[in-house]
Design a protein around this motif. Sequence first.
Motif, short mmCIF file in Angstrom:
data_model
loop_
_atom_site.label_atom_id
_atom_site.label_comp_id
_atom_site.label_asym_id
_atom_site.label_seq_id
_atom_site.Cartn_x
_atom_site.Cartn_y
_atom_site.Cartn_z
N ASP A 83 -2.96 -0.91 -0.43
CA ASP A 83 -3.37 0.42 -0.86
C ASP A 83 -3.20 1.38 0.33
OD1 ASP A 83 -4.64 2.72 -1.61
OD2 ASP A 83 -6.36 1.69 -2.50
N LEU A 84 -2.29 2.33 0.17
CA LEU A 84 -1.98 3.21 1.30
C LEU A 84 -2.73 4.52 1.26
CD1 LEU A 84 1.91 2.73 1.36
CD2 LEU A 84 0.30 1.86 3.03
N THR A 85 -3.48 4.74 0.18
CA THR A 85 -4.06 6.06 -0.03
C THR A 85 -4.76 6.60 1.20
OG1 THR A 85 -4.58 5.13 -2.18
CG2 THR A 85 -5.29 7.39 -1.76
N ASP A 86 -5.58 5.76 1.84
CA ASP A 86 -6.34 6.26 2.98
C ASP A 86 -5.67 5.94 4.30
OD1 ASP A 86 -9.07 5.01 1.09
OD2 ASP A 86 -8.35 7.09 1.20
N ARG A 87 -4.54 5.29 4.25
CA ARG A 87 -3.91 4.90 5.51
C ARG A 87 -2.82 5.85 5.95
NH1 ARG A 87 -5.19 -0.34 6.98
NH2 ARG A 87 -6.25 -1.54 5.36
N LEU A 88 -2.41 6.72 5.04
CA LEU A 88 -1.37 7.67 5.41
C LEU A 88 -2.00 8.95 5.93
CD1 LEU A 88 0.99 7.12 2.37
CD2 LEU A 88 1.35 6.34 4.71
N PRO A 89 -1.27 9.66 6.76
CA PRO A 89 -1.84 10.91 7.30
C PRO A 89 -2.25 11.87 6.17
CG PRO A 89 0.22 10.37 8.39
CD PRO A 89 0.05 9.36 7.30
N ALA A 90 -3.26 12.64 6.41
CA ALA A 90 -3.73 13.58 5.40
C ALA A 90 -2.62 14.53 5.01
CB ALA A 90 -4.93 14.36 5.94
N GLY A 91 -2.48 14.77 3.73
CA GLY A 91 -1.48 15.72 3.27
C GLY A 91 -0.07 15.17 3.24
N TYR A 92 0.09 13.99 3.76
CA TYR A 92 1.44 13.41 3.81
C TYR A 92 2.01 13.20 2.41
CZ TYR A 92 5.07 9.89 4.63
OH TYR A 92 6.24 9.19 4.65
N ALA A 93 1.19 12.65 1.56
CA ALA A 93 1.69 12.32 0.22
C ALA A 93 2.08 13.56 -0.56
CB ALA A 93 0.63 11.52 -0.54
N ASP A 94 1.48 14.70 -0.22
CA ASP A 94 1.82 15.92 -0.95
C ASP A 94 3.22 16.41 -0.64
OD1 ASP A 94 -1.56 16.96 -0.36
OD2 ASP A 94 -0.68 15.99 -2.12
N GLY A 95 3.81 15.90 0.41
CA GLY A 95 5.15 16.34 0.77
C GLY A 95 6.24 15.78 -0.14
N PHE A 96 5.85 14.87 -1.06
CA PHE A 96 6.85 14.31 -1.96
C PHE A 96 6.87 15.09 -3.26
CE2 PHE A 96 7.99 10.70 0.45
CZ PHE A 96 6.86 10.27 1.09
N THR A 97 8.04 15.14 -3.86
CA THR A 97 8.15 15.72 -5.19
C THR A 97 7.20 14.98 -6.13
OG1 THR A 97 10.50 15.88 -4.67
CG2 THR A 97 9.83 16.46 -6.89
N GLU A 98 6.60 15.71 -7.05
CA GLU A 98 5.54 15.13 -7.86
C GLU A 98 5.98 13.87 -8.59
OE1 GLU A 98 3.99 17.64 -10.85
OE2 GLU A 98 2.68 16.03 -11.59
N ALA A 99 7.18 13.93 -9.16
CA ALA A 99 7.65 12.78 -9.93
C ALA A 99 7.62 11.51 -9.10
CB ALA A 99 9.07 13.04 -10.44
N PHE A 100 8.02 11.64 -7.84
CA PHE A 100 8.10 10.43 -7.01
C PHE A 100 6.74 10.01 -6.50
CE2 PHE A 100 12.42 10.18 -7.50
CZ PHE A 100 12.95 11.45 -7.42
N ARG A 101 5.87 10.97 -6.26
CA ARG A 101 4.52 10.59 -5.86
C ARG A 101 3.88 9.79 -6.98
NH1 ARG A 101 2.92 15.24 -4.49
NH2 ARG A 101 1.70 15.68 -6.36
N ARG A 102 4.14 10.24 -8.22
CA ARG A 102 3.55 9.52 -9.34
C ARG A 102 4.17 8.14 -9.50
NH1 ARG A 102 2.26 12.69 -14.73
NH2 ARG A 102 4.18 13.83 -14.55
N ALA A 103 5.45 8.04 -9.15
CA ALA A 103 6.14 6.77 -9.34
C ALA A 103 5.52 5.66 -8.48
CB ALA A 103 7.63 6.92 -9.01
N VAL A 104 4.92 6.04 -7.35
CA VAL A 104 4.35 5.00 -6.49
C VAL A 104 2.83 4.97 -6.59
CG1 VAL A 104 6.24 5.01 -4.85
CG2 VAL A 104 4.26 6.51 -4.48
N THR A 105 2.29 5.72 -7.55
CA THR A 105 0.84 5.73 -7.72
C THR A 105 0.46 4.83 -8.88
OG1 THR A 105 0.85 8.00 -6.99
CG2 THR A 105 -1.14 7.21 -8.05
N HIS A 106 -0.58 4.08 -8.70
CA HIS A 106 -1.04 3.17 -9.75
C HIS A 106 -2.54 3.31 -9.85
CE1 HIS A 106 -1.16 -0.33 -12.32
NE2 HIS A 106 -2.03 -0.91 -11.52
#
Lengths: 277, 444, 313
Positions: free
Chosen positions: B129-152
Motif C-alpha cells: 500500500d503506497l498511499t502513505d509512502r509517497l510524497p504528499a501531492g505526488y499522486a495528484d500529478g497523474f492524470t485521473e484515469a491512471f491514478r484510478r487505474a492503480v487505486t483499489h
Amino acid sequence: MTTPRTGGAGWLSWRAVALVLGALVMLFPLYWMLVTAFSDTGTLTSGPLRLWPQHPTLEAFRRAFGLLPFGRFFVNSAAIALVAMALSVTLNLLAGYVLAKYRFRGRQAVFVLILSTLMIPVQVVMVPQFQLVAGLGWVDSYWSVIVPRAAEAFGIFLCRQFMLGIPDEVLEAARIDGAGHLRVFWSVVLPMSRPLIAVLVILTFMYRWNEFAWPLIVLNDQSLFTVPIGLAFLQGQYGTDYPALMGMALLSTLPIVAVFAFFQRQFVEGVARSGLR
Amino acid sequence: MPRSHGVNTWTSATGRFGRRAFLAASAAGVAALSGCGTGFALRSGDGSGSAEGRLSFTLWAGEAELTAFRALADEWSAGSGVPVVFNVVPFGELLTGIDANLASDRAPDLFRVTYQDIGLYADGGALLDLTDRLPAGYADGFTEAFRRAVTHQGRLYGVPHHTDTSLVLFDTEAVRAAGITPPTTLDTAWSWDEFTDAARRLPTRADQFAFGVNWQQAGAYRWLNWVAQRGGRLLDDGLTGPAVPNRAARDALALTQSFFDEGLVPPTTSTKGSYVDELFTTQTIGMVFAGDFLLPTLDPALTAQGRDYGATFLPRDETAAADLGGNAVVATATSVNAEAAADFLAFLAGDDAQARFCQEAVVLPTRTALVERGLDYPLRPDLMELFVQQATTITPELVEQVTVPQFNAVNTALVDRLEQAFLGGDDPAEVLDGLADDVEGRLS
Amino acid sequence: MTAAAQTAVTTLPTPSTPARRRRRGAGRDALAAWGLLTPNLLLFGVFLLLPLAATFWLSLYRSSGFGPREFVGTGNYRELAGDGTFWRSALNTAVYAGITVPVSLVLGLGVALAMNRPLRGRGFLRAVYYLPYVISGVVVAVAGRYVFNENVGIVNRLLRAVGLPGVAWQSEAVPAMTALVLISVWTKVGFAMVVYLAALQNVPKEYLEAASTDGANRWQQLRHIVVPLLRPTTVFLVVLGVIESFQVFDVVYVLTGGGPGNATEMLVTYAYAEGFDARRQGYAAAIGVLTYLVVLVLTALWWRRQKAQEAAQ
C-alpha cells in the motif's frame, strides 16, 4: 549367410532411395532453419521464394549473442546437464540393479510406484514443487534444477530390464567370494553394463540439456539461465527475430547432436541389450 | 559387426567407459558441487527475491525499454546508495513466475504489471500500500484515469509508469496504390463504414489481407474499443455484473466478425492467434492496429525493407475510444525494503524520469505535466503526436472496466468467446450471452 | 555363429533363479535392497509424490495461487463433468495420441526394417532420422510454428509456389491438428526406429531364412513372423507413446495455443491455461489429477499384460 535376394546394398535399390527421400524430408525443417539463421530479416518472408540464403550473413548470431549472454547460458546448461547426468545415472543403475536382482517383499509394488511417476504431467505439479524447492532455499541455485529430477523412472526401467539379463551365477560367485552388496555392484555389475551406461548417459544428458519449463520457474537470476530459457527470450512480445531464434536454436542442438553422433553405436547396442520387452 | 560369445560379451571393449572414467567423471562432479561454479553454491537471499540491501525488480522489457530502465535505476542508486537488481523475463512467463514466487514467499521487491492485471494482485493482498509512502501531492500529478487505474478500494497500490494506445499504421505505398487517403485529424477519423470501405480497396490474395487488429491473447480487451465507440459497455455501471448483451456490443461484434467473414483479416489474427505486428513487416497486411511501443521494433524492420509507413486514427462511431495500454510498477507487500521501494517508485514515475523513459522507449506519459507540455520523441515524432492525441480518447468508463480486480479472468473469457465468434462463426447473440455468463461467473 | 550360442547370449530376461538358493540370505537381502533403494525412494517421495499429493489436495479447493482459498470438496470435479472444453480437450488428446502413436510406430518400423540390412552410410542415415528426437521441445515447437506458419511459413509458401492454395494450419481445426501430428511424428519416428532396430537384432535370421526357403515372400514374412516377434517391443512403445502424448504441451502451446477455438486444446494445455491464465489453480489441479489417473489406468493394464507374458515364458 545367403546374400539378400531383393534389392542390393548399393545406392540404387528402392530401399535406399526411399530411405534417402525420407531422410531429406526429416532434414528439411532443420535445413530451413539453417537457411533462416544465415539470412537477414528483410528478405526472409517476403519477396520470391528462395530455398537458400541470398546474402548469407552471421548477423543473426551476432544479434543473438549481443542481446543475451548466450555464452554464459551454454556454460550453465553444460554444468547442470553434466552433474545431473552423473547423479541420475548413478541413481538409475542402483535402483535398476536392486529391482532386477534382489528378492524382497514389496518389490513389485515399488517398481510400479516408480513407473507411475512417469505419468505425472509436469505442468500440473509445478507449483507445489516450486513451493517445496523454495522452502528448501534452493531457488536460484543449480540444485533446484538438478535434484528434483534426479530420480527418474524411465532410466530405472531401462536399467532393470537390462540387468535382468545379467546371469545370476556371476553375482552368486562374487557373493560367495565374500563381496558385500556395494562391491558386487561396483566390481561386477557396472563393468557388465557399459552399453547400458552409454544409453543412460546420452538420454539423461539430452533430457537435462533440453529442459525448459522447470528451470524457467526456478531460476530467476539471469546469469544462471540455461539455453532453452534464452531461446524463449528471443520470441519476444515485440516481434520475433526469426534468424536469431533459428540460429540459436540450431546452435543449442549441436552439443546433443555431437554426443549422440559420437556414441551412436553404443547407444543402439545398449538399447538392444536392454531387451526392451 | 561380429558378436562374440558367452559372458565375455558383457565385458567386451565396445564401451569407452572404464571404471576409471566413471570415477573421473564423478570427481569432476564433486568438484563442481563444492561450489566452483557459481550456481552450485547454495545462495539464499540472492537471486530475485526480496532481500536487504538491494531492490529486486522483475520485469519484461524490449531493448529500448531495458536500456532506459537501467539508466534511470543507476541514477537513483547513485543517490540512494541502494542497488537495483533487474530480473528480465519473457512477457508470457512473467506472471507465472510472479505467481509461483508469491505462493512461496519469494516475491521480488518490485515488478512491472499491466493495468489490466494489477487489480488481481491488489485484491489478493500481494501489493504494498503506497498511499502513505509517497510524497504528499505526488499522486495528484497523474492524470485521473491512471491514478484510478492503480487505486483499489481507495488505496494506492502502484505507480502508473506509462501508457500506450493503438493507432492504425499503414504501408504508405500500398495505401496510395489503393487510392486511400487516411484521415489526419481526430475529428475526421474514419467512421466504421469508411474504414471498412478503405480496407476493401486493399488487395487481398491467397497470402495477403487488408489489415490486422491487435486483439490477440492479452490484448483481447482492445476489442472493447469498438463497443465503446458505439457507446456501449461490457460491465455495468457498478462494475459488478455484465452489461452485455446490448445494442452496441451486438453491432461491434457484427462488424468485427465481418472482417473475418469477408476475408479482410488473416484468420490467424483471431484472439487466440499470434501477435499481429509480425504480419505487417512481412507485408501480409497493408494496415495494422498497433501500439506505440512497437515502433522501436517496426521502424528498423520497415526501414531495412525500404518501406515508408504512416499512421491514422482508430475508427470512430458515436464517439472515439481507444484502449488503455501501458504498465504500472508495483511493490510487493512482503518486500523487506518497503521504504526504498516506495522511494524508487516515486522517482521512476516522477516527471523527470518518466519523461526520459517515455522518450527513449517511445511510449506515452501518465503525468499531467508531461501530457500538457508534450515530449520530444527521437523516433517518428510525427506519429507519436498522433498517438498522444488518440490517448485523449481513452475514456474513464473504459478504464474503470478494464481495471477491475477480476479483469484478468474476464480477458480470458473474451479470448475464448471472441475466438468462437471470429473463427467458429458462432451467432453473435449466443456469443454475447455466453460472454455475459462468463463475466458474471468471474466477477463473483 | 551358431543359433545355440546366439540364444545363450540373447537378452531375454532370465527368469529368476529358484528361490531355494536365495532363501538363506533373503532377510539380509531385503534390508540391503531397501537400503540401496533409499536415495531414489527419498527423491521420488519428496519431489514427486509429495507434490502430487499436494495437487490432489489443491484440487479440492478454489484458489488463485495466492491469497485466500476456499474448500469446495468435489466441486471442481463436478464442474469438470459439465465442462465442454474439458471433454473436448480429452477428446483431442485421445485423437492426437491415437494418430501420432501408430503412425510414428509404423514409420519407425518401416525405417528400421529398411535399415536392418547392410547399406552404405547407414550410420549417417540413422543419425538423421534420430535427430529430431534429440532436439528440445522448445526448439521443435518454435521450428514447427515457423515452418507451418499459415501466412509466411515455408510449407504454405511452397504450396503456393506450385499453384496450390495454402493450408490453414492455425486457423482451421483439422489442419491444426494435422500440423501437430506431423510435427510430433517427425520427432518420434527416430526413437521408434532405434528401438525397433535394436529389437530386430534379436530376431534370429534363421526364422526369416526358413520362411524364405519355404517360398513365403517378404510381405508374409513381415506380417506373420517379424511383427508378432516384435510385439513386446511394440507394446512398450505404444505405452510410452501414449504416456508422452497425454502429456503433450510445448508444441501445442507454441503452435496453436489450443486454437482455433478448442480444436487443439489438450488436457495439459487446458490445465495450464486454467491454472496460470485464468488463475483457477484448484480447477487446474483437478484436471491434472484426472489426466494422471487415466494414464495410470492405461499403464496398469499394460503391466498386467506384461506380467502375464513374463509368466508365460
